[in-house]
Design a protein around this motif. Structure first.
Motif, short mmCIF file in Angstrom:
data_model
loop_
_atom_site.label_atom_id
_atom_site.label_comp_id
_atom_site.label_asym_id
_atom_site.label_seq_id
_atom_site.Cartn_x
_atom_site.Cartn_y
_atom_site.Cartn_z
N THR A 157 -1.94 14.25 31.55
CA THR A 157 -1.02 14.13 30.42
C THR A 157 -0.27 12.81 30.53
O THR A 157 -0.28 12.14 31.57
CB THR A 157 0.01 15.27 30.39
N TYR A 158 0.39 12.44 29.45
CA TYR A 158 1.19 11.21 29.45
C TYR A 158 2.24 11.28 30.56
O TYR A 158 2.47 10.29 31.27
CB TYR A 158 1.87 11.06 28.07
N MET A 159 2.90 12.43 30.71
CA MET A 159 3.91 12.57 31.76
C MET A 159 3.31 12.40 33.15
O MET A 159 3.93 11.81 34.04
CB MET A 159 4.59 13.94 31.66
N ASP A 160 2.09 12.92 33.37
CA ASP A 160 1.43 12.75 34.65
C ASP A 160 1.18 11.28 34.96
O ASP A 160 1.30 10.83 36.10
CB ASP A 160 0.09 13.51 34.67
N VAL A 161 0.82 10.53 33.92
CA VAL A 161 0.56 9.10 34.09
C VAL A 161 1.85 8.38 34.49
O VAL A 161 1.87 7.56 35.41
CB VAL A 161 -0.02 8.49 32.79
N VAL A 162 2.95 8.70 33.80
CA VAL A 162 4.24 8.09 34.13
C VAL A 162 4.67 8.49 35.54
O VAL A 162 5.19 7.68 36.31
CB VAL A 162 5.32 8.50 33.09
N ARG A 163 4.43 9.74 35.91
CA ARG A 163 4.77 10.21 37.26
C ARG A 163 4.00 9.43 38.32
O ARG A 163 4.57 9.04 39.36
CB ARG A 163 4.45 11.70 37.38
N ALA A 164 2.72 9.14 38.06
CA ALA A 164 1.89 8.45 39.05
C ALA A 164 2.26 6.97 39.19
O ALA A 164 2.16 6.41 40.29
CB ALA A 164 0.42 8.57 38.65
N HIS A 165 2.71 6.34 38.10
CA HIS A 165 2.94 4.89 38.15
C HIS A 165 4.40 4.49 38.25
O HIS A 165 4.71 3.43 38.81
CB HIS A 165 2.32 4.23 36.92
N LEU A 166 5.31 5.29 37.70
CA LEU A 166 6.71 4.90 37.66
C LEU A 166 7.62 5.86 38.42
O LEU A 166 8.48 5.42 39.17
CB LEU A 166 7.18 4.79 36.20
N GLY A 167 7.45 7.16 38.19
CA GLY A 167 8.25 8.16 38.89
C GLY A 167 9.71 8.17 38.46
O GLY A 167 10.10 7.52 37.47
N GLY A 168 10.53 8.91 39.20
CA GLY A 168 11.96 8.95 38.94
C GLY A 168 12.32 9.57 37.61
O GLY A 168 11.59 10.38 37.04
#
Length: 487
Positions: free
Chosen positions: A107-118
């Motif tokens: 998901t989009y959130m998973d992608v953000v979690r993997a690359h940016l976090g926080g």
């Protein structure tokens, strides 16, 4: 006969138990242990076209009228280029850390979690899911207006074009919601290809009809059609203040017309592993964005040439055309069918997010986690989950009720476009690309990417301001229980 199945472990987007537990061999599994994906360039392109060519195309003649011959097409092309560019960045982020061999992010959130976090994970989730909910509400409004327009078209044909022919939108909102309650039982995105292909065909059909009717109107010639390089004229068509607000709102409408980043990752997750998903997704994005841009420029510019500064907010339901009435009816039926499919494309990520969260939060709750396999004649086994049935039905009902409360077409589109364009289409893709590619701070690439992001933020803010002002004006003028002209 129903066979009880208990979901365990590998749950996503409403999917059934882990594939290994169901006895499926490794050759039928992808590298993450899930059922082998079957999506192709064609299905991905269909999903994108379904998501992109939506109700936004109907408001483009109005948007060009606010901006004029110079700024209107320029803004369209600019949004097209930015959307395609950032979608290529986002496609590379589906896997991490390597875009070809890395771990999948579903998901989009998973992608953000993997690359940016926080905290950016929560901000992304808030922006994405609020936008997805808003789009489904907007599509409910638009579909009901199109269905009501069929009845109004027949009324105008029978009683004359100057008859009021008021038709209530509410029954059509209920009809649309009833259809969505049934279609919402499609388990997940992977089962939607047929619906997206049908919806994409419908979108081409009504866009082509609108374009053809506009060309015919231009060929007819009319002395009272006024166009200009700067759009609607201050002191003639609008006041100076109205010109500013409508310009901002038009920019928001165009931004909404390109909104599909919210579902890009979910679309990419349907693709086969070979060739690499990011390469296929980039090709699909190019096909989708370039095709829709061609339609957008044609519909917007030819529509403006046909109606001039008096272009309606929706040229098929705002009755820029009355005849041939049967063709107007067919176009509006195509819009309704397209939006039935588009609604599902945008609501499936919402369904999947809530169901995944509930399954992880209450894994032992039988109501949430138990599925029953039911044999349906001519279909085969269908897995029914009572939580899915109840939750998705409630969601559709809530979006329908909100659509009844705020039946304002153009301003709603503008607000959605403004709210989603910067964070989801520009900010997160750029930030994740910078993190993935490890681009040094203050380097040339870093600097121009940041400038692009900040410039798009300013555009989103002014577009949101215009749409909020338009909504406030509409609410004051709203008369319930009558179909709005949307002109």
């Amino acid at each position: 006969m129903a066979v009880e199945l208990q979901k365990k472990g590998n749950f996503y987007m409403g999917e059934a138990p882990g594939m290994m537990e169901m006895g499926i061999s490794n050759k039928n599994l992808d590298d993450d242990g899930r059922a082998k994906r079957t999506g192709t360039l064609i299905t991905a392109s269909a999903h994108i076209i379904t998501a992109v060519i939506g109700s936004g195309v109907l408001s483009l003649a109005w948007a060009i009228a606010q901006l004029g011959w110079v700024a209107g097409p320029s803004v369209l092309i600019a949004f097209s280029g930015i959307t395609y560019f950032t979608s290529t960045l986002l496609a590379d982020c589906y896997r991490s850390p390597d875009p070809v061999t890395g771990k999948r992010n579903y998901t989009y959130m998973d992608v953000v979690r993997a690359h940016l976090g926080g905290i950016k994970i929560q901000l992304c989730g808030l922006a994405q899911y609020v936008n997805l909910v808003g789009i489904t509400i907007g599509y409910t409004i638009t579909a009901s207006i199109s269905m009501a327009a069929v009845k109004r078209s027949n009324c105008f044909h029978t009683h004359g074009h100057h008859t009021k022919c008021n038709v209530a939108d509410y029954p059509f909102i209920i009809i649309f919601a009833s259809i969505q309650i049934v279609l919402s039982q499609i388990p997940n995105f992977h089962k939607l290809s047929w619906l997206s292909i049908l919806a994409a065909v419908m979108s081409f059909a009504y866009s082509s009809i609108g374009l053809g009717l506009s060309v015919a109107k231009v060929a007819e010639g009319s002395g009272d059609v006024r166009t200009s390089l700067t759009g609607v004229l201050v002191g003639v068509d609008v006041t100076g203040t109205e010109k500013v607000w409508k310009t901002f709102q038009a920019i928001g409408d165009i931004a909404f017309a390109y909104a599909y980043s919210t579902v890009l990752i979910e679309i990419q997750d349907t693709l086969k592993s070979s060739p690499p998903e990011n390469k296929v997704m980039k090709k699909a994005s190019f096909i989708g964005v370039s095709t829709t841009t061609l339609f957008y420029v044609l519909c917007g510019c030819v529509g403006y040439a046909a109606f001039g500064n008096n272009a309606p907010g929706n040229f098929l339901t705002g009755f820029g055309f009355y005849e041939p009435f049967w063709l107007i009816d067919f176009a509006n039926v195509c819009i309704a069918i397209h939006l039935i499919g588009a609604y599902q494309v945008f609501c499936q990520p919402v369904y999947g997010f809530v169901e995944k969260w509930c399954n992880h939060r209450w894994p032992e709750n039988g109501f949430i986690s138990t599925e029953y396999a039911i044999n349906i004649p001519a279909y085969g086994a269908y897995n029914i989950n009572f939580f899915r049935v109840v939750w998705r039905t409630v969601y559709v009902i809530v979006t329908a009720v909100v659509a009844m409360i705020f039946p304002f077409f153009n301003d709603f589109l503008g607000l959605l476009g403004a709210a989603s364009f910067w964070p989801l289409t520009v900010y997160f893709p750029i930030e994740m690309y910078i993190a993935q590619a490890k681009i040094p701070r203050f380097s040339f690439t870093w600097t121009w990417l940041k400038i692009l992001s900040w410039a798009c933020l300013v555009v989103s803010i002014v577009a949101a301001a215009g749409s909020v002002q338009g909504l406030a004006t509409d609410v004051k003028a709203y008369k319930p229980f009558k179909t709005q002209g949307h002109e």
